[in-house]
Scaffold this motif. Structure first.
Motif, PDB file in Angstrom:
ATOM      1  N   ALA A 146      -9.251 -15.425 -34.694  1.00 27.85           N
ATOM      2  CA  ALA A 146      -8.061 -16.295 -34.902  1.00 27.85           C
ATOM      3  C   ALA A 146      -8.124 -17.584 -35.244  1.00 27.85           C
ATOM      4  CB  ALA A 146      -7.497 -16.513 -33.414  1.00 27.85           C
ATOM      5  N   GLN A 147      -9.382 -18.238 -34.862  1.00 29.84           N
ATOM      6  CA  GLN A 147      -9.333 -19.623 -35.595  1.00 29.84           C
ATOM      7  C   GLN A 147     -10.045 -19.549 -36.774  1.00 29.84           C
ATOM      8  OE1 GLN A 147      -8.913 -22.395 -34.120  1.00 29.84           O
ATOM      9  NE2 GLN A 147      -9.395 -22.253 -31.729  1.00 29.84           N
ATOM     10  N   TYR A 148     -10.415 -18.661 -37.503  1.00 29.16           N
ATOM     11  CA  TYR A 148     -10.842 -18.731 -38.861  1.00 29.16           C
ATOM     12  C   TYR A 148      -9.559 -18.343 -39.649  1.00 29.16           C
ATOM     13  CZ  TYR A 148     -13.419 -18.953 -43.164  1.00 29.16           C
ATOM     14  OH  TYR A 148     -14.046 -19.131 -44.397  1.00 29.16           O
ATOM     15  N   HIS A 149      -8.701 -17.682 -39.002  1.00 29.61           N
ATOM     16  CA  HIS A 149      -7.271 -17.307 -39.893  1.00 29.61           C
ATOM     17  C   HIS A 149      -6.777 -18.876 -39.858  1.00 29.61           C
ATOM     18  CE1 HIS A 149      -6.271 -12.908 -40.241  1.00 29.61           C
ATOM     19  NE2 HIS A 149      -7.137 -12.794 -39.479  1.00 29.61           N
ATOM     20  N   ARG A 150      -6.803 -19.596 -38.560  1.00 30.24           N
ATOM     21  CA  ARG A 150      -6.258 -20.939 -38.645  1.00 30.24           C
ATOM     22  C   ARG A 150      -6.872 -21.782 -39.864  1.00 30.24           C
ATOM     23  NH1 ARG A 150      -8.431 -25.500 -37.606  1.00 30.24           N
ATOM     24  NH2 ARG A 150     -10.326 -24.295 -36.387  1.00 30.24           N
ATOM     25  N   VAL A 151      -8.263 -21.697 -39.764  1.00 26.12           N
ATOM     26  CA  VAL A 151      -8.634 -22.581 -41.043  1.00 26.12           C
ATOM     27  C   VAL A 151      -8.034 -22.166 -42.461  1.00 26.12           C
ATOM     28  CG1 VAL A 151     -10.817 -22.732 -42.388  1.00 26.12           C
ATOM     29  CG2 VAL A 151     -10.843 -22.799 -39.852  1.00 26.12           C
ATOM     30  N   GLN A 152      -7.801 -20.716 -42.768  1.00 22.45           N
ATOM     31  CA  GLN A 152      -7.374 -20.328 -43.960  1.00 22.45           C
ATOM     32  C   GLN A 152      -5.953 -20.885 -44.031  1.00 22.45           C
ATOM     33  OE1 GLN A 152      -8.716 -16.124 -43.714  1.00 22.45           O
ATOM     34  NE2 GLN A 152      -9.868 -16.642 -45.438  1.00 22.45           N
ATOM     35  N   LEU A 153      -5.126 -20.689 -42.898  1.00 20.42           N
ATOM     36  CA  LEU A 153      -3.497 -20.868 -42.965  1.00 20.42           C
ATOM     37  C   LEU A 153      -3.492 -22.435 -43.264  1.00 20.42           C
ATOM     38  CD1 LEU A 153      -2.710 -18.528 -40.096  1.00 20.42           C
ATOM     39  CD2 LEU A 153      -1.504 -18.709 -42.448  1.00 20.42           C
ATOM     40  N   ASP A 154      -4.512 -23.281 -42.586  1.00 22.55           N
ATOM     41  CA  ASP A 154      -4.268 -24.666 -43.065  1.00 22.55           C
ATOM     42  C   ASP A 154      -4.331 -25.045 -44.541  1.00 22.55           C
ATOM     43  OD1 ASP A 154      -4.045 -25.201 -40.277  1.00 22.55           O
ATOM     44  OD2 ASP A 154      -6.167 -25.752 -39.906  1.00 22.55           O
ATOM     45  N   ARG A 155      -5.356 -24.222 -45.147  1.00 21.10           N
ATOM     46  CA  ARG A 155      -5.450 -24.270 -46.827  1.00 21.10           C
ATOM     47  C   ARG A 155      -4.259 -23.676 -47.338  1.00 21.10           C
ATOM     48  NH1 ARG A 155     -10.460 -21.494 -45.992  1.00 21.10           N
ATOM     49  NH2 ARG A 155     -12.033 -22.855 -45.477  1.00 21.10           N
ATOM     50  N   VAL A 156      -3.586 -22.494 -47.096  1.00 15.12           N
ATOM     51  CA  VAL A 156      -2.339 -22.275 -47.432  1.00 15.12           C
ATOM     52  C   VAL A 156      -1.287 -23.385 -47.536  1.00 15.12           C
ATOM     53  CG1 VAL A 156      -0.339 -20.494 -47.365  1.00 15.12           C
ATOM     54  CG2 VAL A 156      -2.918 -20.002 -47.037  1.00 15.12           C
TER      55      VAL A 156
END
Length: 509
Positions: free
Chosen positions: A385-395
């Motif tokens: 979930a945290q790495y999804h967050r990292v990627q969503l922050d980039r989006v």
């Protein structure tokens, strides 16, 4: 006027599992069958696919689901295929494999990407909306030229996974806009092949001739061949459409069609996408893929860093060379009893590596004697979930216009209440669970009624509020967890490089 007992078949070839599902005229799932995708991890960085075995798997599943439908009185009207994008499936002029395919989780060609000048990568991103990375077909084609020149020379067609399957069904080499655009091979303004990605890796523009003509995702490629019909029991001539990349198909299956719709897919790959206008300048993301609606595309951050980590944990206790493992629901039940932060245990979810972190590997940090299997599971699903967050922050930082509606959460994270709550708490915003089991198959099958001229209403999804999960009291704990996760991630590069040198002494790091 709909046709009684008509149904539509969707094929979804993932890196882990291959599924065939049938849907009725309003999109209800009638039957689904699945099997393991024949992918082989030759090394940590080399992931091959036996193309013949994959085709046999799909045909067997089509025969199985066709038999079930016949018993129930349903007649398939058409087939659509979705599959993982990128990677490379090379065939000769007779559509015969000329070696194993290279999966999209492969990173053997990372050194080729590292040699591309930053200004070249920016030029590709501006033109196509996608950046160079190790499993891109242009990069892998260059690897073939260097490492296997005979295979490179014999490759008449460079296919995607779904194009390989479609070719086996119809005998026709085809490509669609979603896959090809995510390759970085289609200009956003021209909607035509561009040689830029090839030029950046030192390949001639003439290599574009190895990629089949572009089609709309909902365009009929051909009919089921006589040989395939005989093997599957399905009617010869059954229409087969060009299909689409699995990221696009799953987004469609989850109901993400409107501008600003955000979708999180927790599968073998982490897919974090938002529907944006199909024009330049594109959001600054890793991949942009055209949607079937020509006015839109899906801007995505993606990596093989999602539910595959939980699958690894489920299988980790099995003796070597044996299959099976602990059922994921059992692991998730144990994780629900563990507090946020897993009593100080963190996990970096890179058992399949990451395009952004070339040497990365799955990593537990903080493990101690008081940790049990439930702690390991909790740390794994929190790390995902945290790495999804990292990627969503980039989006969110990319220039993509994200709507204020709840993001759609699909895949393994949506089917687990504990994991869905972790996603809401980690992201700090509501997520709406999409519980349809086969979103990719449903998404590509949803294109069939329009392609075949059937008068049926557009398929919808359940957007009831009881499926919406809001951040809860654990949100505060996960804010601190995110800070620790990010600091650990930032400090791991030299450690991972050292480990990579140890396990692969001859590989450049």
């Amino acid at each position: 006027m709909t046709i009684p007992h008509t149904c539509y078949l969707g094929v979804d070839v993932g890196l882990t599992a291959t599924k065939v599902a049938a849907f009725d005229v309003v999109g209800n799932e009638l039957a689904v069958v699945h099997a393991r995708t024949p992918r082989t991890s030759v090394t940590a960085h080399r992931h091959d696919v036996d193309m013949t075995a994959l085709a046999d798997t799909v045909l067997s599943l089509l025969a199985e689901v066709g038999g079930k439908l016949a018993v129930e009185g349903y007649a398939p009207a058409g087939i659509g295929v979705a599959a993982h994008g990128n990677g490379i499936y090379p065939v000769d002029g007779s559509l015969r494999p000329i070696g194993p395919a290279i999966a999209s989780s492969d990173s053997r060609a990372q050194h080729i990407v590292q040699a591309i000048p930053p200004e070249g990568a920016r030029r590709l991103a501006l033109e196509t909306g996608s950046i160079p990375w190790a499993a891109q077909p242009a990069v892998l084609l260059r690897w073939l030229r260097d490492a296997e020149p005979a295979t490179y020379a014999a490759a008449r067609w460079v296919l995607s996974c779904k194009d390989w399957v479609t070719a086996q069904l119809t005998g026709v080499a085809s490509a669609d806009y979603s896959d090809a655009s995510a390759f970085g091979l289609v200009g956003l303004d021209t909607r035509a092949y561009t040689p830029t990605a090839l030029e950046l890796v030192g390949l001639p523009a003439s290599d574009l001739d190895r990629f089949p003509p572009l089609r709309r995702s909902d365009e009929v490629v051909g009919g089921l061949s006589a040989a395939t019909a005989a093997r599957t029991g399905l009617p010869e001539g059954l229409p087969v459409i060009a299909g689409c990349m699995d990221c696009v198909a799953a987004t469609l299956g989850a109901g993400g069609r409107e501008l600003g719709d955000g979708t999180i897919i927790v599968g073998t790959w982490a897919i974090n996408g938002v529907v944006v206008p199909a024009r330049t300048p594109a959001p600054e993301v890793t991949l942009s893929a055209f949607m079937p609606d020509p006015a839109t595309m899906l801007a995505m951050e993606v990596a093989p860093t999602s539910a595959a980590n939980l699958e690894w944990l489920a299988c980790a206790g099995v003796p070597h060379q044996q299959t099976g493992g602990v059922a994921a629901p059992e692991l998730l039940h144990e994780a629900a009893a563990v507090p946020p932060g897993a009593d100080g245990l963190l996990f970096l979810p890179f058992v399949n590596g990451s395009p952004e972190h070339p040497s990365a590997s799955g990593t537990f940090l903080g493990i101690s004697s008081n940790h049990r299997r439930g702690h390991l599971t909790r740390a794994v699903i929190e790390g995902v979930a945290q790495y999804h967050r990292v990627q969503l922050d980039r989006v969110l930082a990319s220039g993509a216009d994200v709507g204020d509606r709840p993001w759609r959460l699909a895949g393994g994270g949506a089917r687990s209440t504990v994991w869905a709550q972790i996603f809401a708490d980690v992201l700090g915003r509501p997520v709406r669970r999409q519980l349809t089991s086969e979103l990719g198959a449903r998404g590509v099958a949803s294109l069939l009624p329009g392609a075949l001229g059937h008068d049926v209403p557009p398929w919808t999804v359940n957007d009831e509020n009881d499926l919406c999960v809001h951040p809860g009291p654990d949100r505060v704990a996960y804010l601190e967890h995110a800070q620790v996760f990010d600091r650990c991630l930032a400090g791991m590069s030299s450690v991972w490089s050292e480990v990579e040198r140890y396990r692969n002494p001859g590989r450049r790091v």
